[in-house]
Design a protein around this motif. Sequence first.
Motif, PDB file in Angstrom:
ATOM      1  N   ARG A 102       0.827  -1.208   0.000  1.00 50.98           N
ATOM      2  CA  ARG A 102       0.000   0.000   0.000  1.00 50.98           C
ATOM      3  C   ARG A 102       0.860   1.257   0.000  1.00 50.98           C
ATOM      4  O   ARG A 102       0.564   2.227  -0.698  1.00 50.98           O
ATOM      5  N   GLY A 103       1.942   1.254   0.779  1.00 50.96           N
ATOM      6  CA  GLY A 103       2.831   2.396   0.808  1.00 50.96           C
ATOM      7  C   GLY A 103       3.471   2.662  -0.541  1.00 50.96           C
ATOM      8  O   GLY A 103       3.561   3.824  -0.988  1.00 50.96           O
ATOM      9  N   PHE A 104       3.890   1.596  -1.209  1.00 54.82           N
ATOM     10  CA  PHE A 104       4.468   1.756  -2.543  1.00 54.82           C
ATOM     11  C   PHE A 104       3.420   2.249  -3.543  1.00 54.82           C
ATOM     12  O   PHE A 104       3.710   3.074  -4.408  1.00 54.82           O
ATOM     13  N   ALA A 105       2.189   1.735  -3.423  1.00 56.45           N
ATOM     14  CA  ALA A 105       1.124   2.161  -4.327  1.00 56.45           C
ATOM     15  C   ALA A 105       0.785   3.631  -4.119  1.00 56.45           C
ATOM     16  O   ALA A 105       0.593   4.387  -5.090  1.00 56.45           O
ATOM     17  N   ASP A 106       0.721   4.063  -2.852  1.00 59.47           N
ATOM     18  CA  ASP A 106       0.458   5.478  -2.564  1.00 59.47           C
ATOM     19  C   ASP A 106       1.562   6.359  -3.133  1.00 59.47           C
ATOM     20  O   ASP A 106       1.298   7.443  -3.675  1.00 59.47           O
ATOM     21  N   ALA A 107       2.793   5.896  -3.009  1.00 57.69           N
ATOM     22  CA  ALA A 107       3.916   6.659  -3.549  1.00 57.69           C
ATOM     23  C   ALA A 107       3.824   6.773  -5.069  1.00 57.69           C
ATOM     24  O   ALA A 107       4.034   7.853  -5.643  1.00 57.69           O
ATOM     25  N   LYS A 108       3.471   5.674  -5.717  1.00 54.51           N
ATOM     26  CA  LYS A 108       3.367   5.680  -7.181  1.00 54.51           C
ATOM     27  C   LYS A 108       2.291   6.646  -7.643  1.00 54.51           C
ATOM     28  O   LYS A 108       2.490   7.403  -8.608  1.00 54.51           O
ATOM     29  N   ARG A 109       1.140   6.643  -6.949  1.00 47.78           N
ATOM     30  CA  ARG A 109       0.061   7.569  -7.316  1.00 47.78           C
ATOM     31  C   ARG A 109       0.483   9.018  -7.141  1.00 47.78           C
ATOM     32  O   ARG A 109      -0.021   9.905  -7.836  1.00 47.78           O
ATOM     33  N   SER A 110       1.391   9.253  -6.196  1.00 46.57           N
ATOM     34  CA  SER A 110       1.866  10.619  -5.943  1.00 46.57           C
ATOM     35  C   SER A 110       3.077  10.974  -6.790  1.00 46.57           C
ATOM     36  O   SER A 110       3.623  12.078  -6.642  1.00 46.57           O
ATOM     37  N   GLY A 111       3.514  10.040  -7.634  1.00 41.38           N
ATOM     38  CA  GLY A 111       4.680  10.303  -8.465  1.00 41.38           C
ATOM     39  C   GLY A 111       5.974  10.315  -7.674  1.00 41.38           C
ATOM     40  O   GLY A 111       6.932  11.005  -8.038  1.00 41.38           O
ATOM     41  N   VAL A 112       6.011   9.531  -6.581  1.00 43.07           N
ATOM     42  CA  VAL A 112       7.177   9.508  -5.682  1.00 43.07           C
ATOM     43  C   VAL A 112       7.859   8.148  -5.788  1.00 43.07           C
ATOM     44  O   VAL A 112       7.201   7.104  -5.721  1.00 43.07           O
ATOM     45  N   ALA A 113       9.172   8.149  -5.943  1.00 44.65           N
ATOM     46  CA  ALA A 113       9.949   6.909  -5.919  1.00 44.65           C
ATOM     47  C   ALA A 113      10.303   6.589  -4.476  1.00 44.65           C
ATOM     48  O   ALA A 113      10.800   7.460  -3.741  1.00 44.65           O
ATOM     49  N   VAL A 114      10.054   5.357  -4.042  1.00 43.20           N
ATOM     50  CA  VAL A 114      10.363   4.959  -2.668  1.00 43.20           C
ATOM     51  C   VAL A 114      11.846   4.632  -2.561  1.00 43.20           C
ATOM     52  O   VAL A 114      12.381   3.846  -3.342  1.00 43.20           O
ATOM     53  N   GLY A 115      12.511   5.257  -1.581  1.00 40.98           N
ATOM     54  CA  GLY A 115      13.930   5.029  -1.378  1.00 40.98           C
ATOM     55  C   GLY A 115      14.265   4.196  -0.166  1.00 40.98           C
ATOM     56  O   GLY A 115      15.415   3.753  -0.007  1.00 40.98           O
ATOM     57  N   LEU A 116      13.251   3.947   0.731  1.00 36.08           N
ATOM     58  CA  LEU A 116      13.556   3.260   1.985  1.00 36.08           C
ATOM     59  C   LEU A 116      12.278   2.714   2.601  1.00 36.08           C
ATOM     60  O   LEU A 116      11.214   3.345   2.525  1.00 36.08           O
ATOM     61  N   VAL A 117      12.385   1.554   3.217  1.00 41.12           N
ATOM     62  CA  VAL A 117      11.339   1.012   4.094  1.00 41.12           C
ATOM     63  C   VAL A 117      11.899   1.036   5.511  1.00 41.12           C
ATOM     64  O   VAL A 117      13.035   0.599   5.742  1.00 41.12           O
ATOM     65  N   GLU A 118      11.111   1.552   6.463  1.00 47.53           N
ATOM     66  CA  GLU A 118      11.600   1.685   7.837  1.00 47.53           C
ATOM     67  C   GLU A 118      10.723   0.875   8.780  1.00 47.53           C
ATOM     68  O   GLU A 118       9.489   0.933   8.705  1.00 47.53           O
TER      69      GLU A 118
END
Length: 333
Positions: A102-118
């Motif tokens: 879900r976090g990755f999907a939200d990032a994709k919809r916002s045009g954000v590349a995920v750089g880290l999982v914490e």
Amino acid sequence: MRRAMAEAEVGDDTYGEDPTVRLLEEETAALLGKEAALFVPSGCMGNQIAVAVHTEPGQGIVIDHLSHVAMVEAKAVTEFLGCRLMTVDADRGLLDPGLVERGFADAKRSGVAVGLVEVENTHNWSSGAVYPLPLLGSIANDAAAREVPVHMDGARLWNASAASGIPLATYAGYAQTVMVCYSKGLGAPVGSAVAGPRAFLEQARAARKTFGGSMRQAGIVAAAALHAVRHHRERLVEDHRRAKRLAAAFAEIQGLRLCHAEIPTNIVVADTGGGEAVRDEFLRAVAAEGVLLGPAAGGPGRFRAVTHLDVDEAGIDRAIAAVRSAARSVLVP
């Protein structure tokens, strides 16, 4: 511990020349199963160094919404480092593959590349919840498939290990980097470390200087941390036992509600059932009895009690009596 501080051999840690700091870093890295570790003034700085090294400005971090990084360090991470927090609402703060997705999907919809999982182990605002290994494994595998690193906020990783019997290195093995605190349960006055691959640590040392965290004769405080690591880990189970006793007493006090049925480590989060004003009046009444509790995230009536090196059985008795008295005067109609 103070004797160790007074007798510490010191050097200039800015140049990596303090022998006590270097010994602490070596022993910490070995315990965590990492190539190297870096001594830093605080856990916040350790986490922020990890973010600085792992990410680029504009990238996102998949993270629980009540994690320490999201609740306490967000401004540094978003404004100073330029990252986006892709927060998800995890049960007891423990991410799972579905929430990571879900976090990755939200990032994709916002045009954000995920750089880290914490991940945070133990989870502060969830009464010290401990990650099950299968859950950590699934998160690590998912992140690896996406070629995204995992950072573990292990401020209380010592507590997770003491409670479960699982070695520190086993937990740390599911993350590329991990931060641990020497204060809190271990009882050192100051200091944390961030650990990971040697190449990461070279960048981390530069980031530490950017954050203003380089220190000179830091062996004086590193000696306290070294003493804590060598002598105070075994006794953490005493804190866990006392926290369970505290929680059992809170559960029987009219006006209070435990927020989590399970108390695996040294943190108890409870709720007064009212708003912030009621909670704060209750906390003042407890403080008037000589016992300090603090507000907790997750609801306006929540507060937190933490057992540690300086709280003995008599201290638990005193805390229970103070909370019972304050509840009668503030919470019970």
